[in-house]
Design a protein around this motif. Structure first.
Motif, PDB file in Angstrom:
ATOM      1  N   LEU A   1      18.061   6.205   7.017  1.00 50.56           N
ATOM      2  CA  LEU A   1      16.938   6.412   7.932  1.00 50.56           C
ATOM      3  C   LEU A   1      15.964   7.450   7.366  1.00 50.56           C
ATOM      4  CD1 LEU A   1      19.040   6.526  11.240  1.00 50.56           C
ATOM      5  CD2 LEU A   1      17.607   4.625  10.462  1.00 50.56           C
ATOM      6  N   PRO A   2      15.281   7.111   6.276  1.00 43.28           N
ATOM      7  CA  PRO A   2      14.417   8.100   5.617  1.00 43.28           C
ATOM      8  C   PRO A   2      13.169   8.471   6.405  1.00 43.28           C
ATOM      9  CG  PRO A   2      14.151   5.935   4.605  1.00 43.28           C
ATOM     10  CD  PRO A   2      15.294   5.826   5.563  1.00 43.28           C
ATOM     11  N   ASP A   3      12.825   7.697   7.433  1.00 45.20           N
ATOM     12  CA  ASP A   3      11.646   8.008   8.232  1.00 45.20           C
ATOM     13  C   ASP A   3      11.924   9.084   9.285  1.00 45.20           C
ATOM     14  OD1 ASP A   3       9.742   6.095   7.145  1.00 45.20           O
ATOM     15  OD2 ASP A   3      11.061   4.569   7.981  1.00 45.20           O
ATOM     16  N   ILE A   4      13.189   9.473   9.419  1.00 48.22           N
ATOM     17  CA  ILE A   4      13.582  10.430  10.461  1.00 48.22           C
ATOM     18  C   ILE A   4      14.032  11.733   9.829  1.00 48.22           C
ATOM     19  CG2 ILE A   4      15.184  10.827  12.378  1.00 48.22           C
ATOM     20  CD1 ILE A   4      15.307   7.818  12.786  1.00 48.22           C
TER      21      ILE A   4
ATOM     22  N   ALA B   1       0.839  -1.209   0.000  1.00 45.73           N
ATOM     23  CA  ALA B   1       0.000   0.000   0.000  1.00 45.73           C
ATOM     24  C   ALA B   1       0.872   1.257   0.000  1.00 45.73           C
ATOM     25  CB  ALA B   1      -0.918  -0.013   1.214  1.00 45.73           C
ATOM     26  N   THR B   2       1.955   1.221   0.773  1.00 44.84           N
ATOM     27  CA  THR B   2       2.903   2.338   0.822  1.00 44.84           C
ATOM     28  C   THR B   2       3.558   2.547  -0.546  1.00 44.84           C
ATOM     29  OG1 THR B   2       3.366   1.995   3.171  1.00 44.84           O
ATOM     30  CG2 THR B   2       5.049   3.123   1.902  1.00 44.84           C
ATOM     31  N   PHE B   3       3.923   1.445  -1.169  1.00 44.89           N
ATOM     32  CA  PHE B   3       4.577   1.466  -2.488  1.00 44.89           C
ATOM     33  C   PHE B   3       3.641   2.050  -3.539  1.00 44.89           C
ATOM     34  CE2 PHE B   3       6.818  -0.579  -6.108  1.00 44.89           C
ATOM     35  CZ  PHE B   3       8.119  -0.241  -5.770  1.00 44.89           C
ATOM     36  N   LYS B   4       2.380   1.665  -3.472  1.00 41.99           N
ATOM     37  CA  LYS B   4       1.370   2.156  -4.418  1.00 41.99           C
ATOM     38  C   LYS B   4       1.192   3.668  -4.281  1.00 41.99           C
ATOM     39  CE  LYS B   4      -3.515   1.574  -5.632  1.00 41.99           C
ATOM     40  NZ  LYS B   4      -4.767   0.833  -5.301  1.00 41.99           N
ATOM     41  N   ALA B   5       1.162   4.157  -3.035  1.00 43.52           N
ATOM     42  CA  ALA B   5       1.018   5.602  -2.806  1.00 43.52           C
ATOM     43  C   ALA B   5       2.226   6.365  -3.335  1.00 43.52           C
ATOM     44  CB  ALA B   5       0.835   5.870  -1.315  1.00 43.52           C
ATOM     45  N   ALA B   6       3.425   5.771  -3.186  1.00 39.39           N
ATOM     46  CA  ALA B   6       4.639   6.414  -3.688  1.00 39.39           C
ATOM     47  C   ALA B   6       4.628   6.475  -5.210  1.00 39.39           C
ATOM     48  CB  ALA B   6       5.870   5.662  -3.192  1.00 39.39           C
ATOM     49  N   ALA B   7       4.086   5.435  -5.853  1.00 42.29           N
ATOM     50  CA  ALA B   7       4.021   5.389  -7.313  1.00 42.29           C
ATOM     51  C   ALA B   7       3.194   6.550  -7.852  1.00 42.29           C
ATOM     52  CB  ALA B   7       3.440   4.054  -7.770  1.00 42.29           C
ATOM     53  N   ALA B   8       2.109   6.861  -7.152  1.00 40.25           N
ATOM     54  CA  ALA B   8       1.256   7.977  -7.580  1.00 40.25           C
ATOM     55  C   ALA B   8       2.023   9.298  -7.518  1.00 40.25           C
ATOM     56  CB  ALA B   8       0.016   8.040  -6.699  1.00 40.25           C
ATOM     57  N   GLU B   9       2.871   9.445  -6.485  1.00 39.32           N
ATOM     58  CA  GLU B   9       3.653  10.674  -6.323  1.00 39.32           C
ATOM     59  C   GLU B   9       4.765  10.779  -7.378  1.00 39.32           C
ATOM     60  OE1 GLU B   9       3.324  13.161  -4.172  1.00 39.32           O
ATOM     61  OE2 GLU B   9       1.647  12.350  -3.007  1.00 39.32           O
TER      62      GLU B   9
ATOM     63  N   SER C   1       4.698   6.293   2.385  1.00 37.21           N
ATOM     64  CA  SER C   1       5.141   6.626   1.024  1.00 37.21           C
ATOM     65  C   SER C   1       6.182   7.739   1.060  1.00 37.21           C
ATOM     66  CB  SER C   1       3.942   7.043   0.170  1.00 37.21           C
ATOM     67  OG  SER C   1       3.305   8.187   0.737  1.00 37.21           O
ATOM     68  N   ALA C   2       6.051   8.630   2.055  1.00 40.72           N
ATOM     69  CA  ALA C   2       7.021   9.721   2.198  1.00 40.72           C
ATOM     70  C   ALA C   2       8.430   9.176   2.453  1.00 40.72           C
ATOM     71  CB  ALA C   2       6.610  10.648   3.333  1.00 40.72           C
ATOM     72  N   SER C   3       8.513   8.006   3.110  1.00 42.89           N
ATOM     73  CA  SER C   3       9.816   7.394   3.381  1.00 42.89           C
ATOM     74  C   SER C   3      10.529   7.061   2.079  1.00 42.89           C
ATOM     75  CB  SER C   3       9.648   6.113   4.201  1.00 42.89           C
ATOM     76  OG  SER C   3       8.932   6.352   5.385  1.00 42.89           O
ATOM     77  N   ILE C   4       9.780   6.519   1.113  1.00 41.69           N
ATOM     78  CA  ILE C   4      10.371   6.157  -0.174  1.00 41.69           C
ATOM     79  C   ILE C   4      10.825   7.406  -0.919  1.00 41.69           C
ATOM     80  CG2 ILE C   4       9.895   5.089  -2.412  1.00 41.69           C
ATOM     81  CD1 ILE C   4       7.940   3.224  -0.987  1.00 41.69           C
ATOM     82  N   LEU C   5       9.974   8.435  -0.926  1.00 36.49           N
ATOM     83  CA  LEU C   5      10.314   9.689  -1.619  1.00 36.49           C
ATOM     84  C   LEU C   5      11.544  10.341  -0.999  1.00 36.49           C
ATOM     85  CD1 LEU C   5       6.707  11.163  -2.021  1.00 36.49           C
ATOM     86  CD2 LEU C   5       8.012   9.810  -3.664  1.00 36.49           C
ATOM     87  N   THR C   6      11.583  10.355   0.342  1.00 35.80           N
ATOM     88  CA  THR C   6      12.727  10.956   1.042  1.00 35.80           C
ATOM     89  C   THR C   6      14.011  10.197   0.733  1.00 35.80           C
ATOM     90  OG1 THR C   6      11.307  11.740   2.836  1.00 35.80           O
ATOM     91  CG2 THR C   6      13.664  11.568   3.306  1.00 35.80           C
ATOM     92  N   TRP C   7      13.921   8.877   0.727  1.00 38.47           N
ATOM     93  CA  TRP C   7      15.103   8.045   0.450  1.00 38.47           C
ATOM     94  C   TRP C   7      15.649   8.341  -0.947  1.00 38.47           C
ATOM     95  CZ3 TRP C   7      15.891   3.700  -2.931  1.00 38.47           C
ATOM     96  CH2 TRP C   7      17.082   3.012  -2.711  1.00 38.47           C
TER      97      TRP C   7
END
Length: 517
Positions: A187-190, A74-82, A133-139
């Motif tokens: 640590l993209p969540d931080i 679900a997180t991956f899908k949201a990142a794909a949209a971004e 999804s923000a974690s993936i974008l930040t990374w």
């Protein structure tokens, strides 16, 4: 000659048409890769084509029907949209269907997200398991950026409820900053920030090249960078302090707890609605403060039905609470705190004894059955095994079995028959224990069912029977080992007699010396 020229021209035209057709076919194949919600649905045949087509291919290797796999999907899908329209193309591979491909790519842990660059299949960048999804974008942004991107106005970040990691560096091109930025990528969540503001430095009374961990403008921890500071050390420190001293186990925190770099976990099983909960939790929390980076403290609410599987794993029942266990995630050995009171001192003492290797592992045991010693075959449990088996005046032959195993159950009649045959043998006990329901704190050889004889000796000797499974061979084995033990027992008794005499002699000498004084 003219004819030959025409033939060559025709051949070249055919070749060009053939090449063009192949190119067109490859283009068609590329466009034929299935896609859903902007995410490529890859398999073995389309994986290589996707690598060739996309310079940046972010692939989620997932296992369907698992809660963690579903969450990350679900997180991956949201990142794909971004990321629609960006240079990064997202794709998924179902490892339950593409086992051969997963094995070839050395995909083991699940879920796994990898970034393949310029078609290089051998050196993908591993994306940390994202919390959002923000974690993936930040990374992705931090991978493509530099440490200068972290320079920020700290006054806008300080009041955040989440952990903020702030680096105070004298020179932004120093290698310290590169280590700091490498930790930020992992640590993209931080939230990370870099500042050189003298007012901020003065506010927190820190020196240059310090890393501060802040929550709600409060200083949680200070770390001074050194020339040999490895990125991994900084990542561990930040990961630990990202969590509170005590973390409650639930669906949202499970992956964070299991993914913690601290592998020693102290679990408090407690009913949060009990009258003494506040007092117990306060003691547990205060003890946790003293063991950061060494032990992760986790609270498990026994009144929460969704924690049932965890309680079943540790064989903790609702009425056992409050109850503290320590477990190492590497070897899965558990330790139980043996204390009637759960105060700060006793909890600290238990944790320290564990770290020093003085604590004894917890043996899980079934309740002692009624009249367990009145039957021909004695039914042992974890609590009675060693007491019965290592009795120096008894020869004890134990069947270790698995209750759910058909192979184990098949030998029950043989074991009953053996007990009947040797019932008149003096000092002999035939017993059995369910190894699936009781922890066995001794080295077992081979698979279950296992036959182990404990001779009548003071030495804790275990002899594993590996012969044929029939009465004749079992009786012959027992007779042989009992005769051998009888000879060894004579030597043991003689050694013990000499040892006792020596102690008496030394005691007499001491008393004589005292009298002379």
């Amino acid at each position: 000659m003219k004819k030959l020229g025409l033939l060559l021209l025709g051949a070249m035209l055919c070749l060009c048409v053939s090449v063009a057709a192949d190119v067109q076919l490859d283009l068609q194949r590329d466009t034929m890769i299935p896609e859903k919600d902007g995410i490529l649905q890859l398999e073995k045949g389309t994986f290589k084509r996707a690598l060739r087509k996309h310079k940046q291919l972010l692939v989620h290797f997932y296992t369907p029907l698992t809660s963690e796999g579903h969450r990350v999907a679900a997180t991956f899908k949201a990142a794909a949209a971004e990321l629609q329209g960006s240079e990064v193309k997202l794709a998924v591979i179902d490892v339950t269907k593409e086992k051969e491909l997963a094995k070839k790519l050395h995909v083991s842990g699940q879920p796994s997200i990898r970034l393949y660059l310029s078609g290089d299949v051998t050196n993908p960048a591993l994306c940390p398991v994202p919390q959002s999804s923000a974690s993936i974008l930040t990374w992705l942004q931090r991978r493509a950026g530099t440490s200068a991107d972290l320079i920020a106005d700290l006054s806008q970040l300080e009041a955040s409820d989440d952990l903020i990691v702030v680096g105070f560096f004298k020179e932004l091109n120093h290698e310290y900053v590169q280590v700091f930025y490498a930790a930020a990528i992992d640590l993209p969540d931080i939230r990370f920030a870099v500042t050189q503001d003298d007012e901020v430095i003065s506010k927190y009374t820190v020196t240059q090249d310090d890393v501060l961990l802040l929550k709600k403008s409060q200083l949680i921890q200070t770390y001074t960078m050194k020339p040999d500071t490895p990125k991994e050390e900084l990542v561990v420190l930040i990961s630990v302090y990202q969590m509170d001293p005590v973390t409650e186990y639930n669906g949202q925190t499970a992956s964070q707890i299991l993914g913690s770099p601290v592998l020693n976990h102290a679990l408090l099983f407690v009913n949060k609605s009990s009258e003494d909960f506040r007092e117990i939790f306060s003691a547990f929390y205060n003890a946790a403060e003293a063991f950061r980076l060494k032990i992760l403290f986790v609270l498990v609410n026994v009144d929460e039905h969704r924690n049932g599987r965890l309680m079943e794993y540790f064989r903790v029942r609702h009425f056992d609470a409050p109850h503290i266990r320590l477990v190492n995630l590497t070897n899965q050995i558990t330790y139980q705190m043996l204390s009637e009171t759960l105060d700060v001192g006793s909890i600290k003492q238990f944790c320290q004894s564990y770290l020093e290797g003085k604590a004894k592992p917890k043996l899980m045991s079934e309740p002692i059955p009624e009249r367990w010693d009145q039957k021909p075959v004695k039914e042992l449990v974890g609590m009675t095994l060693e007491k019965v088996a290592f009795n120096p005046n008894k020869t004890v032959f134990v069947l270790f079995y698995l209750a759910y195993s058909e192979m184990s159950r098949a030998v029950f009649p043989l074991w009953e028959e053996l007990a009947e045959v040797v019932k008149d043998w003096e000092g002999v006990v035939i017993a059995q224990i369910d190894a699936s329901a009781n922890d066995i704190n001794m080295s077992m050889q081979g698979s279950y069912p296992s036959f182990c004889l404990f001779p009548a000796l003071y030495a804790e000797r275990v002899v594993v029977y590996t012969g044929k499974r029939n009465i004749k061979d079992l009786v012959r084995f027992m007779d042989k080992e009992m005769k051998k033990a009888k000879r060894d027992r004579v030597k043991e008794d003689e050694d013990r007699r000499k040892y006792i005499e020596t102690l008496k002699t030394e005691e007499t000498k001491k008393n004589k010396s005292k009298d002379e004084l």
